[in-house]
Design an enzyme around this catalytic site. Sequence first.
Site, PDB file in Angstrom:
ATOM      1  N   GLY A  72      20.403  51.336  -0.111  1.00  0.00           N
ATOM      2  CA  GLY A  72      19.062  51.671   0.341  1.00  0.00           C
ATOM      3  C   GLY A  72      18.285  50.411   0.668  1.00  0.00           C
ATOM      4  N   GLY A  84      13.937  48.806   1.851  1.00  0.00           N
ATOM      5  CA  GLY A  84      12.512  49.053   1.921  1.00  0.00           C
ATOM      6  C   GLY A  84      11.894  49.418   0.584  1.00  0.00           C
ATOM      7  CB  SER A  85      10.702  48.747  -2.155  1.00  0.00           C
ATOM      8  OG  SER A  85      10.732  47.345  -2.106  1.00  0.00           O
ATOM      9  N   GLY A 137      12.985  54.065  -3.792  1.00  0.00           N
ATOM     10  CA  GLY A 137      13.630  54.419  -5.052  1.00  0.00           C
ATOM     11  C   GLY A 137      13.683  53.293  -6.063  1.00  0.00           C
ATOM     12  NE  ARG A 148      17.913  45.067   6.695  1.00  0.00           N
ATOM     13  CZ  ARG A 148      16.736  44.696   6.221  1.00  0.00           C
ATOM     14  NH1 ARG A 148      15.962  43.894   6.939  1.00  0.00           N
ATOM     15  NH2 ARG A 148      16.316  45.097   5.044  1.00  0.00           N
TER      16      ARG A 148
END
Length: 412
Positions: A159, A161-162, A164, A284
């Site tokens: 995952g 974008g922080s 969870g 990325r």
Amino acid sequence: MPRKAVILLEGSKMGTGQLYVQAAKGLGLHPIVLSADPARFNYLATENIEAIRVDTDDLDALIRECSQLRESYDIVGITGHPYPGEAVYATAAKLCRHFGLPGPNPTSIDQCCDKFNQRQLLAEAGVPVPVYRMATNAAEVESAAAEIGLPVILKPAVGNGSTGVRLCRDAEELAEHTVYLLGGTYEWQTSPRILVEEFAEGPYFITDIMANEVVAVGAATFGPPPHFVYDEYIYPAPLAVEEHERIVKVALSCLRALDLNWGPTNIEFRWTKRGPVVIEVNPRLAGSPDPQLIQLACGIDLITEHIKLVVGDECDLRKRHSQTASARFLVPDRDGTLDWIDGASRATAIPGVAEVKWYIKPPTPIIRKGDSQDCIGHVIAASPNHDQTEVILQRAVDLIRWSITPCATHDE
């Protein structure tokens, strides 16, 4: 002679898709966007971009679409808009390999996308990382937290974008977030696997890398715990020469450990009592506003340089100037309906303000989840020094206003 085209896989509204399209045009290329839902991206119409609807999670479908496009265009490169994450970028790497185009090693990208695998590879190479364990159920989470010692961070193994991710400071918060992750509320991309790790306390830093060269080192701060929602970014980071060198050294050791030697990499650190500790390696380019800040700070347009690599050209990473650039994120303090926003034009008029951007338009429901999607906009400023930039940024932010009507309570 067929027109030279570059294919861009679209990932998110909050990504840098429009910047990639503009950079491709600037290099004389014809950008073609492949997206599962092109209608979500307003810039495709404003930029008059050719966009094709295709499932970007289906590699075979993408191969078929790219093969058809090759009948009309000279496809010279394929990449993915880097944010929100590595999944799109990893798919782009597989397409590059399939069509014999320049790109990163898909295996390296895939193994880096799994935070547990990434942690293992870094630790085996002697790179400083937080103490960590893997858990797949509540009992394993509790056991891992007991071994490591509270507070701990709980995060999905896959995952970004922080999403969870939460700091659990006591047993109650640990149990609450475990239920959130495993109880059906959180949407897993894969089978549920939770990384339980030591909370590495200290200032937060970011390195932005192209190929094997560290281009910039920035710093960031977050809003209040237990979540990790960005508050402010600044480039370059206010570091002593020796501190900068230590971060660069650890960053380059990450590249070797993870076999990342092509294209962009973004690495997050915490400076702890042990020095720089690696929180995450993202194979990325960082999402907006990092590329804009770096260009303002040192004159290097990482998006354009990335596209040069994608089409087989050499990139130019020479610094053109030296400034301090900073971004303040606009984050609501409540849930509800965003009724109106105001002040962007006045803030933009302040000398030194480079950009005021809203990610959403009213009326829009606001439901905070404690991740990067909570941000509703940002303000960017730049000047010759840190103090001046902070003054400009604060003046601009003070002019920004919005109104949120709170959600009705259950009793109401």
